[in-house]
Design a protein around this motif. Sequence first.
Motif, PDB file in Angstrom:
ATOM      1  N   TYR A  70      -4.299  -8.980   5.074  1.00 13.53           N
ATOM      2  CA  TYR A  70      -5.502  -8.317   4.161  1.00 13.53           C
ATOM      3  C   TYR A  70      -4.817  -8.210   2.795  1.00 13.53           C
ATOM      4  CZ  TYR A  70      -8.564  -8.084   8.180  1.00 13.53           C
ATOM      5  OH  TYR A  70      -9.353  -8.134   9.323  1.00 13.53           O
ATOM      6  N   GLU A  71      -5.560  -8.508   1.786  1.00 13.33           N
ATOM      7  CA  GLU A  71      -5.298  -7.994   0.403  1.00 13.33           C
ATOM      8  C   GLU A  71      -6.113  -6.741   0.166  1.00 13.33           C
ATOM      9  OE1 GLU A  71      -4.970 -12.376  -1.447  1.00 13.33           O
ATOM     10  OE2 GLU A  71      -6.626 -11.351  -1.967  1.00 13.33           O
ATOM     11  N   ILE A  72      -4.949  -5.631  -0.196  1.00 14.11           N
ATOM     12  CA  ILE A  72      -5.662  -4.232  -0.509  1.00 14.11           C
ATOM     13  C   ILE A  72      -5.423  -3.551  -1.711  1.00 14.11           C
ATOM     14  CG2 ILE A  72      -5.718  -1.830   0.632  1.00 14.11           C
ATOM     15  CD1 ILE A  72      -4.422  -3.545   3.181  1.00 14.11           C
ATOM     16  N   VAL A  73      -6.454  -3.222  -2.360  1.00 14.59           N
ATOM     17  CA  VAL A  73      -6.531  -2.253  -3.674  1.00 14.59           C
ATOM     18  C   VAL A  73      -6.733  -0.978  -3.246  1.00 14.59           C
ATOM     19  CG1 VAL A  73      -7.181  -2.182  -5.770  1.00 14.59           C
ATOM     20  CG2 VAL A  73      -6.714  -4.179  -5.053  1.00 14.59           C
ATOM     21  N   LEU A  74      -5.727  -0.009  -3.426  1.00 10.68           N
ATOM     22  CA  LEU A  74      -6.199   1.348  -3.274  1.00 10.68           C
ATOM     23  C   LEU A  74      -6.440   2.185  -4.415  1.00 10.68           C
ATOM     24  CD1 LEU A  74      -6.052   3.721  -1.192  1.00 10.68           C
ATOM     25  CD2 LEU A  74      -3.863   4.146  -1.727  1.00 10.68           C
ATOM     26  N   VAL A  75      -7.625   3.114  -4.526  1.00  5.95           N
ATOM     27  CA  VAL A  75      -8.012   3.767  -5.329  1.00  5.95           C
ATOM     28  C   VAL A  75      -8.092   5.140  -5.168  1.00  5.95           C
ATOM     29  CG1 VAL A  75      -9.902   4.551  -7.322  1.00  5.95           C
ATOM     30  CG2 VAL A  75      -9.595   1.926  -6.558  1.00  5.95           C
ATOM     31  N   GLN A 113       1.611   1.257  -9.779  1.00  6.59           N
ATOM     32  CA  GLN A 113       0.706   2.307 -10.097  1.00  6.59           C
ATOM     33  C   GLN A 113      -0.043   1.719 -11.404  1.00  6.59           C
ATOM     34  OE1 GLN A 113       2.611   5.771 -11.637  1.00  6.59           O
ATOM     35  NE2 GLN A 113       0.955   6.760 -12.083  1.00  6.59           N
ATOM     36  N   HIS A 114      -1.289   2.004 -11.399  1.00  6.52           N
ATOM     37  CA  HIS A 114      -2.181   1.796 -12.610  1.00  6.52           C
ATOM     38  C   HIS A 114      -2.923   2.757 -13.090  1.00  6.52           C
ATOM     39  CE1 HIS A 114      -1.239  -2.626 -11.737  1.00  6.52           C
ATOM     40  NE2 HIS A 114      -1.099  -2.218 -10.389  1.00  6.52           N
ATOM     41  N   LEU A 115      -2.888   3.440 -14.132  1.00  2.95           N
ATOM     42  CA  LEU A 115      -3.589   4.532 -14.843  1.00  2.95           C
ATOM     43  C   LEU A 115      -4.564   3.939 -15.662  1.00  2.95           C
ATOM     44  CD1 LEU A 115      -1.019   7.199 -14.990  1.00  2.95           C
ATOM     45  CD2 LEU A 115      -2.693   7.135 -13.215  1.00  2.95           C
ATOM     46  N   PHE A 172      -4.850   2.327  -7.877  1.00  2.00           N
ATOM     47  CA  PHE A 172      -5.442   2.767  -9.239  1.00  2.00           C
ATOM     48  C   PHE A 172      -5.717   4.226  -9.261  1.00  2.00           C
ATOM     49  CE2 PHE A 172      -5.841  -1.818  -9.428  1.00  2.00           C
ATOM     50  CZ  PHE A 172      -5.940  -2.008 -10.965  1.00  2.00           C
ATOM     51  N   ASN A 173      -5.839   4.894 -10.366  1.00  2.00           N
ATOM     52  CA  ASN A 173      -6.336   6.296 -10.412  1.00  2.00           C
ATOM     53  C   ASN A 173      -6.859   6.309 -12.087  1.00  2.00           C
ATOM     54  OD1 ASN A 173      -6.949   8.952 -10.248  1.00  2.00           O
ATOM     55  ND2 ASN A 173      -4.886   9.534 -10.193  1.00  2.00           N
TER      56      ASN A 173
END
Length: 747
Positions: free
Chosen positions: A62-67, A129-131, A162-163
């Motif tokens: 699975y391709e997962i992006v976490l926010v 990490q992506h702000l 992401f945040n």
Amino acid sequence: MLQWQFPFSEDAMEFERGFIKNVKRMVVKVGTAVVTRGDGRLAVGRLGALCEQLKELNTQGYEIVLVTSGAVGLGRQRLRYRKLVNSSLADLQYAQFELDGKACAAVGQSSLMALYDTLFSQLDVTSSQHLVTDNDFRNVSFRKQLLETVQSLLALKVIPIFNENDAVSTRRAPYEDSSGIFWDNDSLAGLLAMDLQADLLVLLSDVEGLYSGPPSDPNSKLIHTYIKEKHQGEITFGDKSRLGRGGMTAKVNAAVCAAYAGIPVVITSGFATDNIIKVLQGKRIGTLFHKDAHLWTSVKEVGAREMAVAARECSRRLQAMHSEDRRKILLDIADALEANESLIKVENEADVAATQDAGYEKSLVARLALKPGKIAGLAKSIRVLADMEEPIGLVLKRTELSDGLILEKTSCPLGVLLIVFESRPDALVQIASLAIRSGNGLLLKGGKEANRSNAILHKVITSAIPKNVGDKLIGLVTSREDIPDLLKLDDVIDLVIPRGSNKLVSQIKDSTKIPVLGHADGICHVYVDKSAKVDMAKQIVLDAKIDYPAACNAMETLLVHKDLSSSSLLNELVMELQQEGVTLYGGPRASSLLNLPEARSFHHEYNSMACTIEIVDDVQAAIDHIHKHGSSHTDCIVTENHEVAEIFLHGVDSAAVFHNASTRFCDGARFGLGAEVGISTSRIHARGPVGVEGLLTTRWYTSFPLIFPPNIFIISGLMNMSVVSYLHALVFCVFYHFTLFLKTVGF
């Protein structure tokens, strides 16, 4: 979920969440209330469970992006501590102080990301990490570059985290939407899901999903599928999140926006350790948002009350039909079953294969399978039922109350029946045909292991019901979660009949005010007396045990007179049973005598090729044993002594008691009832195999013979009346019918 008609190849859960099997890319958003504890500290255990789930899914491809939220709450807790440490005694007298939200975000972000990095590193997963801020997404070049970067990371099996960068946000107020692009991490997650063309968005909260009212209110119900047209005006949202800026209002807004853009969304609890995995297994947890949800309800979703009321209305139309028309419905159903036998067989075999793969007990699989000839047998039983005497409107008693005033007691349907059964799809056919013959509306809930079989049988049967009655006469309940709602409808549903385990029956009895008819266990006994003939005893015992071990009327305990312990009969019975593959357990006396493993309990229903043997002193000891350990179902005696047989027949307090006959004879079809809805061990209303008569009640009518002039009857005019004797009433009935005949032929 409740349904009347539904595609038989899939159950309700698979239909709603069938898209899950095609999910590859998903966005997961975890809220502040999940990330932090009540005191503001990090909930390390919950974050660890979250990371383990994402690790497992990452491994599976699975391709997962976490926010993630939580930076502000975590920073506030740390800065509050730092402020206290650096305060003077005078300052501590006024310890209430406001902290800058942007400063809290700046401090909390580094701690939060450090923890994620540590947890993922321990699981051998790489994260990034992506702000971001809402202004970043207004820059087309930035937006394009960000998406390209994320695509590259996903291809390398990296989990981007992401945040929203609240530390540098230009938003004038923390809850004000300044750009119209996104305004919190929930809407950020929705935006990313749309831009990345994700297959699923999961929003993790501190509750199980969206409720019809406050989650703490016991009357609130979890909404499994959100329908904007239905729920938007019905739901009142409470306060925002304990620590964050969103809350359920923000989640629902983000979910609706994403869903209508084509991204399915599930809001569920982040407190459970495996909810993301359950969502991807298609489990019916949380609240689903889907752009096609409004279309599903027109096909199958109906409230419990509406379903029961519809069944009652249809039953009244059925009762109003001529007897021959009701009979034709049954004949059409029998024909439809035979015409669709191959289709029914395919669906049933799929259910059997699924239960075998899932490791279900053999006894359950045996009850589930529709063996060769079963459909033909069911069709034959329905035709027998159709040819039986008309059960509705029979005059059971007629009494002359006064000159010209006749009181009649007649048979009539109960109204609406709720039948909950497990495993056996053939039960659905029997119950449905009995309901139609008796003029009752019907709601059915079968076991999940028979979903496919029940769905196709329901479809075949309801397709044979004429439109002037309506296919809503028989409703199929597909989710056990709807049972509690149905059990509350004591003003609409008239009788509940559970067919299943002792646990099921007990739970239903404890959960409803509606009368319950049924039995919990089928612990049937065969007592072999000292005067029994050898061949007869062997045939009855073997038939009672091995003909159909999974049936509720199969023998579970064999009681043998003590005088036979030294004869060859006992050894022959043991040998015959063991040769047939029956596993034997002994009571205290039998286990030592026959060298058998001791039974854990006499009150045990094996439902398989196993039974208990025990030695008893005499017929009275056998009766006492049955009363102590039996279930008042079916018990029999094998004896040539008629005096002993009479003692047994009149002494055993069971629904069915036989002399020299197998317990397997306790069956509605064998009793000549055509079919049965079950075997009742209750002592009120109906007992033993329950056929048409057990689904009827009575009501009273007043009438007067045609040869009497119309009259007015009031209580004050009947002060000196006396009810005539039964013989007088019977004579009057003959005279009454004769006058009706004369009127009919024109005299």
